[in-house]
Design an enzyme around this catalytic site. Structure first.
Site, mmCIF file in Angstrom:
data_model
loop_
_atom_site.group_PDB
_atom_site.id
_atom_site.type_symbol
_atom_site.label_atom_id
_atom_site.label_comp_id
_atom_site.label_asym_id
_atom_site.label_seq_id
_atom_site.Cartn_x
_atom_site.Cartn_y
_atom_site.Cartn_z
ATOM 1 N N ASP A 9 0.870 -1.184 0.000
ATOM 2 C CA ASP A 9 0.000 0.000 0.000
ATOM 3 C C ASP A 9 0.901 1.227 0.000
ATOM 4 O O ASP A 9 2.113 1.131 0.196
ATOM 5 C CB ASP A 9 -0.877 -0.006 1.270
ATOM 6 C CG ASP A 9 -1.766 1.234 1.378
ATOM 7 O OD1 ASP A 9 -2.416 1.587 0.371
ATOM 8 O OD2 ASP A 9 -1.805 1.861 2.457
ATOM 9 N N SER A 10 0.286 2.398 -0.178
ATOM 10 C CA SER A 10 1.051 3.645 -0.117
ATOM 11 C C SER A 10 1.526 3.932 1.305
ATOM 12 O O SER A 10 2.363 4.792 1.506
ATOM 13 C CB SER A 10 0.166 4.808 -0.561
ATOM 14 O OG SER A 10 -0.885 4.985 0.371
HETATM 15 N N1 DGL Z 1 -4.675 3.314 1.072
HETATM 16 C C1 DGL Z 1 -4.690 3.750 -0.264
HETATM 17 C C2 DGL Z 1 -5.961 3.463 -0.980
HETATM 18 O O1 DGL Z 1 -6.614 2.505 -0.646
HETATM 19 C C3 DGL Z 1 -4.012 4.998 -0.667
HETATM 20 C C4 DGL Z 1 -4.198 6.238 0.110
HETATM 21 C C5 DGL Z 1 -3.302 7.321 -0.409
HETATM 22 O O2 DGL Z 1 -2.088 7.115 -0.390
HETATM 23 O O3 DGL Z 1 -3.791 8.371 -0.833
HETATM 24 O O4 DGL Z 1 -6.321 4.141 -1.903
#
Ligand code: DGL
Length: 269
Positions: A9-10
């Site tokens: 994930d980010s």
């Molecule tokens: N948790 C991520 C998602 O589901 C990314 C959130 C982000 O980095 O903006 O989109």
């Protein structure tokens, strides 16, 4: 050697998927990467999200995973096909599982989706929901202020309550009965979101359904782990390891209390 499931994930958001994978599939070894140095992905152009996603996948592939899970809606929305074309193992995203769960849940046929700007602008949820139910009504809303709160570990403060309340105002006029948390960071805020939306709105966290999909794919391929001893999970992040570890330990709690865990901060990109 046990082949792991690689999940990324980010930032810390994908830990919501990790928790469910550990709960449903306790024998599986998890390798997690959170790109905390470059979070949030939501406001970034799609090409940049594709590039960052490739870098995480390239890093994770060295561990010879048997599956890759994009536990990030923003990456799933814009980079899933790209990852699939670059690796030989199954790649699972979080958007279709979330859409399936919401479609199975709604009675009114009006479903809300909250997510990052990238996910909402991609229209990926709307497309997935309409594929399942052509007459479904979808109300989408980007909530760009949620992810920074979660990355700071700020889940239940007055500031969080106010931010969630003011962000969700546009949904209050609608008659939705089901709301998809279309960003893996949002389950960290689900108590607050639920307080604001009220008990008549069911919140859908795609982690549960995603873990079931992972289980089905591994089962069908005869790849479910059969080891007796507990797996050693590995967690990587690209930014501040202290905050990442604090949030991971708080969120995963008993899931990692008994198992050995390795924490590392590699350089990518
Ligand atoms: N948790 C991520 C998602 O589901 C990314 C959130 C982000 O980095 O903006 O989109």
């Amino acid at each position: 050697m046990q082949q792991p499931i690689a999940i990324f994930d980010s930032g810390v958001g994908g830990l919501t998927v990790v928790k469910e994978v550990m709960r449903q599939l306790p024998r599986e070894k998890v390798i997690y990467f959170g790109d905390t140095a470059r979070t949030p992905y939501g406001p970034r152009p799609a090409e940049e999200v594709v590039r960052f996603t490739r870098e995480m996948v390239d890093y994770l592939i060295q561990f010879r995973p048997k599956m890759i899970v994009a536990a990030c809606n923003t990456s799933t929305a814009v980079a899933l096909d790209d990852i699939r074309s670059r690796v030989a193992v199954p790649v699972v995203g979080v958007i279709h599982p979330g859409a399936r769960a919401a479609n199975g849940r709604t009675q009114s046929g009006i479903v809300g989706v909250i997510g990052t700007e990238g996910t909402i602008h991609s229209g990926a949820y709307e497309q997935a929901l309409k594929q399942l139910s052509p007459n479904i009504e979808v109300v989408s809303l980007a909530c760009p202020r949620f992810v920074p709160l979660v990355e700071q570990g700020n889940f239940r403060s007055e500031e969080t309550l106010e931010t969630v309340r003011s962000s969700l105002v546009p949904l209050m006029e609608t008659r939705l009965d089901t709301l998809i948390l279309g960003c893996t960071h949002y389950p960290f805020l689900s108590e607050t979101i639920s307080e604001i939306m009220g008990s008549s709105v069911a919140l859908i966290n795609s982690a549960d359904e995603t873990a079931r999909e992972i289980s089905t794919i591994l089962h069908d391929r005869g790849r479910l782990a059969r080891n007796d001893e507990l797996p050693v999970h590995q967690f990587f992040c690209s930014g501040d390891p202290l905050m990442f570890k604090k949030i991971a330990q708080q969120w995963l709690g008993e899931q990692i209390a008994l198992t050995p865990v390795v924490w590392q901060v590699p350089k990518i990109g």
